[in-house]
Scaffold this active site. Sequence first.
Site, mmCIF file in Angstrom:
data_model
loop_
_atom_site.group_PDB
_atom_site.id
_atom_site.type_symbol
_atom_site.label_atom_id
_atom_site.label_comp_id
_atom_site.label_asym_id
_atom_site.label_seq_id
_atom_site.Cartn_x
_atom_site.Cartn_y
_atom_site.Cartn_z
ATOM 1 N NE ARG A 166 -9.070 78.076 25.453
ATOM 2 C CZ ARG A 166 -9.345 77.166 26.201
ATOM 3 N NH1 ARG A 166 -8.320 76.691 27.057
ATOM 4 N NH2 ARG A 166 -10.221 76.130 26.033
ATOM 5 C CD GLU B 122 -4.352 77.501 32.417
ATOM 6 O OE1 GLU B 122 -5.052 76.081 32.411
ATOM 7 O OE2 GLU B 122 -5.139 78.292 32.220
ATOM 8 C CG HIS C 16 -8.653 76.732 33.391
ATOM 9 N ND1 HIS C 16 -7.597 76.560 32.215
ATOM 10 C CD2 HIS C 16 -9.559 76.789 32.722
ATOM 11 C CE1 HIS C 16 -8.335 76.598 30.924
ATOM 12 N NE2 HIS C 16 -9.535 76.755 31.337
#
Length: 529
Positions: free
Chosen positions: A231, A260, A279
């Site tokens: 994370r 993000e 990601h």
Amino acid sequence: MKILVADKVSPKGVEYLRQQPGLSVVEAYGSTPEQVLGLVGDVHAIIVRSETKITAEVIAAAPLLKVVGRAGVGVDNVDVEAATDRGVIVMNTPSGNTIATAELTFTHILCGARPVPQAAASMREGRWDRKNFSGGELFRKTLGVVGLGRIGGEVAKRAQAFGMRVIAYDPYLAPSRAKAMQVEGVSLDTLLVQSDYITVHMPLTEATHHMIDEAALAKCKHGVRLFNCARGGIIKETALIAALQSGQVAAAGLDVYEDEPLAADSPLRSLPGLTLTPHLGASTAEAQESVGIEVAEQVADVLQGGVIRNAVNMPSLDAAALKTLGPYMELGQSLGALVQQLGPKQIDSLNITYWGRVIDLDANAITRAIQRGFLRRISGEAINYVNAPVALKRLGVQSKVLKSTDEVDYTELISVEAVAPDGTVAAAKGTLVGKTGKARVVEINNREVEVEAVGKLLIIENQDQPGMIGYVGNLLGRDRVNIANMSLSRTGPGETALIVINLDSEPSAETRAELKANPAIKMAKFVQI
């Protein structure tokens, strides 16, 4: 029951839902927030990935909603607090992308050891530059794993296959599990000092936010290599940038970021020792299929049988756990309902104590059942195992739980006490009896009794004197109320007695008024559990 699949998941998962009896599926990929609001009025479940936002407004517009399933790990796009308040289960699929994320993490670790991305880029530019891309070996190096859950454990296995020494920091890691995995459990400071490579696999919480910051990096070996595929925000990005620039961190790899998507002008993009991916942790065909099927199965289980897996806002109960815990949860709900009706309207605390074999079970699920039983007549049918703790807290009631190893007269025993502001206590204890595990109330307000913990009860506290049982029996007989069972208890001859009667029907208001008017009767309450 209708299921809204708001984001595209594996077709196999959707097909699984369509094959289940009693379930219908609506696919609405790419819907706007306004369209989602218009679709949820009659749905019992919603399945999303990361695109659709399940806000408090959406939850309020879905009165039949029972469960929200997230095909993936994070639930940032679901208002979990609003869902919990409404009694809606929120589930994720943490195991579906375990292997994919572990493999990506180890890819980053390998790229941190050998600068393959940088060498590949130079080759595309027409260069043949062997000297500038020398790396190191993983063999006999120490890997520090911060968080040894599913993914951290899989990374540890891969590191051991490369001949690495693996140490781990996890505040919830049992020494027996670490030993079984051939991993050495250490403190975070020890991990920082001893590791050549560090990878983080913790959830993002207040405790883990920026846990790898300037102070943490200063404790590391000079030239440590650092990786985060968990994370964004666990590693403080400004601290990492400074450490890479100074050489304190020799190489790093990130798949997740504090914000993000990563900004185009982020300084992270210009650091040569840093490998970045957008990601991609769950971005494999196998993982996407796995989480799609997994979320479909979980949602169907909740709607069809009450089995709950991977819930983020209540204890998860698979079929085996539900079978074991079911009788205890029913007993707990009955005790909660009984104590609420016996006690005063306002209480300060609800005290729950477990003895015997029950303390080895998932007491959290039983506790929620007790809380639900206590609240059912206060807050109505909207109360369930999800929102009972929240509703109790909103009333200003503390819930205190104790697991006792003291000896008692029963193999297993549950006690529930409702404590009023003036110290008055209403209490009941119960256990399971027989091979079928029938629920029994064995004590009420410190008086030993034995009655079925179900149905209609008449509880009478009276002066112990001749004729009371006959008087009560005759009064109920005139009211055409049948007695199913009776239990008697007293403090001593001529003192205070307790009569607890299982009834087949509810006594009339006139009968109850006559009982209360009798000068020998101190308390007469009709209770329905």
